[in-house]
Each structure stands twice: as C-alpha cells, then as structure tokens.
Scaffold this active site. Sequence first.
Site, PDB file in Angstrom:
ATOM      1  N   ARG A  86     -18.126   8.545 -55.955  1.00  0.00           N
ATOM      2  CA  ARG A  86     -18.798   7.580 -56.843  1.00  0.00           C
ATOM      3  C   ARG A  86     -19.614   8.299 -57.922  1.00  0.00           C
ATOM      4  O   ARG A  86     -20.704   7.864 -58.292  1.00  0.00           O
ATOM      5  CB  ARG A  86     -19.718   6.643 -56.047  1.00  0.00           C
ATOM      6  CG  ARG A  86     -19.027   5.766 -55.014  1.00  0.00           C
ATOM      7  CD  ARG A  86     -18.082   4.774 -55.682  1.00  0.00           C
ATOM      8  NE  ARG A  86     -17.529   3.826 -54.735  1.00  0.00           N
ATOM      9  CZ  ARG A  86     -16.396   3.999 -54.040  1.00  0.00           C
ATOM     10  NH1 ARG A  86     -15.684   5.117 -54.184  1.00  0.00           N
ATOM     11  NH2 ARG A  86     -15.956   3.071 -53.223  1.00  0.00           N
ATOM     12  N   SER A 115     -19.831  -3.012 -53.501  1.00  0.00           N
ATOM     13  CA  SER A 115     -20.880  -2.335 -52.712  1.00  0.00           C
ATOM     14  C   SER A 115     -22.110  -2.127 -53.587  1.00  0.00           C
ATOM     15  O   SER A 115     -22.000  -1.601 -54.697  1.00  0.00           O
ATOM     16  CB  SER A 115     -20.404  -0.959 -52.243  1.00  0.00           C
ATOM     17  OG  SER A 115     -19.236  -1.074 -51.480  1.00  0.00           O
ATOM     18  N   GLU A 137     -25.451   1.828 -56.165  1.00  0.00           N
ATOM     19  CA  GLU A 137     -24.173   2.240 -56.769  1.00  0.00           C
ATOM     20  C   GLU A 137     -23.982   1.754 -58.214  1.00  0.00           C
ATOM     21  O   GLU A 137     -23.654   2.558 -59.090  1.00  0.00           O
ATOM     22  CB  GLU A 137     -22.992   1.783 -55.902  1.00  0.00           C
ATOM     23  CG  GLU A 137     -21.690   2.373 -56.377  1.00  0.00           C
ATOM     24  CD  GLU A 137     -20.480   1.559 -56.004  1.00  0.00           C
ATOM     25  OE1 GLU A 137     -20.128   0.636 -56.761  1.00  0.00           O
ATOM     26  OE2 GLU A 137     -19.869   1.867 -54.971  1.00  0.00           O
TER      27      GLU A 137
END
Length: 338
Positions: free
Chosen positions: A164, A235, A334
């Site tokens: 990520r 998420s 995130e």
Amino acid sequence: MKLQRDIPLLSCNTLAVPASAQFFVSVDQEKGLRDAVQYSQRHSIPRLILGGGSNIVLSKDFPGLVVRLSMKGIDILEQTSDNITVAVAAGENWDELVQYSLANGWFGLENLSAIPGNVGAAPIQNIGAYGVEIGTVLKGVHGLDIESMSMRYLAAHDCELGYRNSIFKGALKDRFVITRVELELSMHDAPVLTYPALIEALGEQKPSAQNVAAAVRALRGQRLPDPKRVPNVGSFFKNPVVSDDAYTALKQKYPEMPSWNVPEGYKLAAGWLLENAGWRGYEGQAELAGVGTYAHQALVMVNPGHRPGAIVMKLADKIAASVKATFGVSLEIEPRVY
Ligand code: FAD
Ligand code: EPU
C-alpha cells in the site's frame, strides 16, 4: 480550460462525503492537465488530483483546484507469444481494464478484479488483493513531473512499490501526475493461487484466470460493501506490521489471531484487531450518527448518513485509540485524508 466553481463532490468520492471544491476541472489531455496545474501555481492554491475518488477522505471543503483525470485509451505497445505490453490512460476504469484484458486473453490482473477506481491511481498505493499487487505486472508509468513541468517516464523499479505504498506517497507526493500506466501481461493462463481464502473458494479444481476472477468477485461481494449502496473507501486502515517481540506477546494472549511473517516482523490483520476490540458492525450514535463499520468486515468504515469527513475521522481516531489501548498496536490510515 473549463473551470467550474463551488462544485459539490459528494458524487465524486465513494465515501459520499458532502464536501465541495472551490474550483474543479476535468481534463482529458496532457495539455489540459498542464493548464490546470499552472492555474493552481499562478494562484498559489492547493491541488487535488482526482481519479474515481475511492481512496480519499475529504475532511473539509477543498480550498483549491480539484483536477479530475479523464484521459482514455488502451494501446498495445509490444506483443510476443509470451507477453503483451499495454499502455493504459489514467482515466480508464480499473475493473473495466481487468475485464477487457481477460476477454482478450491477457493474463495477470484476474486477482485484482473488482477494485474500484481508475488506472492512474492504481500505482499510487500499489493496489493489491488476493495475493497479487499491481507491482507484479507494472512496467512503468508516464506522467507530469510538476517540479520541472515536463513529462517523465518512471520504470516500475523506480516507483518504490511496497505494501500500500509507493514513491508517489513519499518523495513524489503531490509532485507527479500519472497520465499513462504500462503493464506487462502474460499470454499464458497461469493464475496466482497463494491467498488462503481464494484457494479455499476454488476448491479442488485447476482454475482458469476466468475462474479466479469470478471467485475473487464473489469473495469481495461477501466481504466488502458496494459503495453505490453503502458509502465506503474499502479498508480504512493498513494491516500493521509489529516486531517479533510484540508479536510473540500478542500471540501468547490471542493464539487464534491471524498473522503473516514478513521481512520486517509480523503483519497482523487490522480487521481482526478491530473486530476483537468490539468494532465490527458498529453504528454511531449522537455526534457519530450515520457513520460506522461494516457488519461483515470491521476494517471497512461506512458512511450511510453521508456525514462530513470530519465525523468519519472522529470515529477513525476513536477506533485507532481503542485498538492501541486493547492490543498496544498503532494503526495507520490507508486512504489519503485531505
Ligand atoms: P482516488 O481516490 O481518486 O485517489 C487516491 C489518491 O491517489 C489521491 O491522493 C489522489 O490524489 C491520487 N491520485 C489519483 N490518481 C492519480 C494520478 N493519476 N496521478 C497522481 N496521483 C493520483 N485498494 C486496494 O489496494 N485493494 C483492494 O482490494 C481495494 N478494495 C477496495 C474496495 C472498495 C469497496 C473501495 C471503495 C476501495 C478499495 N480499494 C482497494 C481502494 C481503492 O479502490 C484504490 O486505492 C484505487 O486505486 C483508488 O483509485 P481512485 O481512482 O478511486 O483514486
Ligand atoms: N478478519 C476478522 N474480522 C473482520 C475482518 C477480518 O477477523 O472483521 C480476519 C479474517 O477472518 C482474516 C483476516 O482478518 O483472517 C484478513 O481478512 P481479509 O482476508 O478480509 O483481508 P484484509 O486483510 O482485511 C486485505 C486488504 C484488502 C484486500 C483483501 C484481500 C488491506 C488493508 N486490506 O484486507 O484491500 O481486498 O486483503 O486481499 O491490506 C483495501 O485496501 O481497501 C482493501 C479492501
């Protein structure tokens, strides 16, 4: 340049936050992108490069120029009997590209089926799912380097791709606009089967890429809400990585806790931590009314009440503090918060 003022952004972000943009422009060519960037520089206002809006949290009205990228096009650059290299414009929809590639017999993207958003944003956080990240097939990106105002090519190995993460969230944050993504796909149908839930879903069969894509879609349908019906950004936190010592202590106390050994220590499942701190299916009350977490996946924060981003962030802070107090683990958000 068709500049618009005071544009509502609710339909431009999948979290359905009712923020607005002071200025807004949609660009479908490199020239339009340059004009937009230069406008923001001339007026010394901040810029937000927008794709599908599926990984942003607008914590307030955006006090500057939102530049939505809508360049289209898929070009074949090179093809052999083993591989094909394609260049895809930033404004193409990611999942449509996955389906188009499968329909053409180009393989490698099947595990990344049904991820929302546009192609240009995919390398930003090195999108990943079910055992594959875009880094596996990324050859490089073309884009506008805002410091030099020149077009530049960055090969994948210079994009500093991680979990990520990428150089576009680090040294080149807000400095590089991806306009085209080059992918090297395979002409051979050889799916990646490493993710336990995917292996289980496929059972005994020797699956084709089409089978994998269908299984991934089905799994995602069970675990993730459709943003059109329940606003969300996927998420909300990254899966945290902890030291060997912290892991050993937690595992002793919670033997059933999912974890993966990674070079830096152990990766934990943030969804499990949230659920076991009591946050799965949470529905906010009073000040937090209209925000919550998904009943089937605690890691997904939802905003059915179309509440402001600041309220979503209040709940996020509360959840992160609670996970820290319960497990001693820090969580990192995130999506990009503006
Ligand atoms: P945006 O939200 O528009 O932008 C995200 C960030 O990238 C912003 O900071 C923006 O400024 C920047 N940006 C966008 N385009 C460019 C560009 N061309 N050049 C430079 N900067 C740019 N992600 C995963 O990795 N795996 C998943 O499995 C996954 N599942 C999801 C499921 C759901 C239901 C949702 C809502 C999201 C999910 N995501 C997942 C997150 C999201 O889909 C990805 O991060 C996606 O790549 C975001 O694309 P976007 O076009 O919507 O980006
Ligand atoms: N879990 C729980 N409770 C929950 C949620 C998860 O106990 O409420 C447990 C699951 O049982 C499983 C583990 O946590 O043992 C992992 O769950 P899951 O397989 O659903 O994956 P995840 O780690 O929660 C990650 C990505 C997703 C990606 C999936 C599939 C992150 C932050 N998220 O989720 O990406 O789709 O794996 O690869 O890495 C996104 O980035 O937005 C996203 C959706």
